[in-house]
Scaffold this motif. Structure first.
Motif, short mmCIF file in Angstrom:
data_model
loop_
_atom_site.label_atom_id
_atom_site.label_comp_id
_atom_site.label_asym_id
_atom_site.label_seq_id
_atom_site.Cartn_x
_atom_site.Cartn_y
_atom_site.Cartn_z
N ASN A 70 37.16 35.49 38.72
CA ASN A 70 37.51 34.10 39.03
C ASN A 70 38.49 34.12 40.20
N ASP A 71 37.95 34.16 41.41
CA ASP A 71 38.74 34.28 42.63
C ASP A 71 39.32 32.92 43.00
N PRO A 72 40.65 32.76 42.97
CA PRO A 72 41.26 31.47 43.29
C PRO A 72 41.06 31.05 44.74
N ASN A 73 40.65 31.97 45.60
CA ASN A 73 40.43 31.64 47.01
C ASN A 73 39.00 31.19 47.31
N LEU A 74 38.11 31.27 46.32
CA LEU A 74 36.71 30.90 46.54
C LEU A 74 36.56 29.41 46.82
N ALA A 113 33.17 24.37 35.04
CA ALA A 113 33.77 24.97 33.85
C ALA A 113 33.78 26.50 33.90
N ASN A 114 32.90 27.09 34.70
CA ASN A 114 32.75 28.55 34.69
C ASN A 114 32.84 29.11 36.10
N VAL A 115 33.91 28.83 36.79
CA VAL A 115 34.07 29.33 38.16
C VAL A 115 33.93 30.84 38.15
#
Length: 122
Positions: free
Chosen positions: A103-107, A86-88
């Motif tokens: 909130n890095d979409p590549n992580l 819930a908390n990326v």
């Protein structure tokens, strides 16, 4: 329920995969902020699966972070970054200080590449 898994890279591990995960993690840590009341309220959704990366140091490591636009220097013994849930991008330092990182979409894809590499090396 918490499950921990120690990651041990095999001798033939693709270091580029690990470097990508570390790079993406560093983006998350590059600009931290104190979670807003809305973000904190969001942190209590119905139970979901949460996956976090955690680093534990036998001796505290002095680290500096940018938090709310100011440099904060801490002696870090543990550092945790939420990869799935819930908390990326949520960062927990020393199990007490909870901050929100980018909130890095590549992580998550970088993490999944690491998991795939580890399972393929068995």
């Amino acid at each position: 329920m918490t499950q921990s898994e120690l990651v041990q890279l095999p001798w033939n591990a693709n270091m580029a995969v690990m470097q990508k995960l570390l790079l993406e993690s560093s983006f998350v840590l590059s600009d931290l902020h104190t979670p807003s009341p809305q973000e904190l309220a969001k942190s209590d959704p119905p139970p979901t699966t949460t996956v976090s990366l955690q680093a534990n140091y036998p001796q505290p490591k002095r680290m500096s972070f940018v938090v709310d636009g100011h440099v904060l220097t801490l002696d870090v013994q543990s550092l945790q970054i939420e990869v799935e849930g819930a908390n990326v991008g949520q960062v927990t330092i020393n199990r007490t200080l909870v901050l929100q990182g980018i909130n890095d979409p590549n992580l998550q894809p970088a993490f999944e590449e690491l998991i795939k590499m580890l399972h393929n090396s068995d």
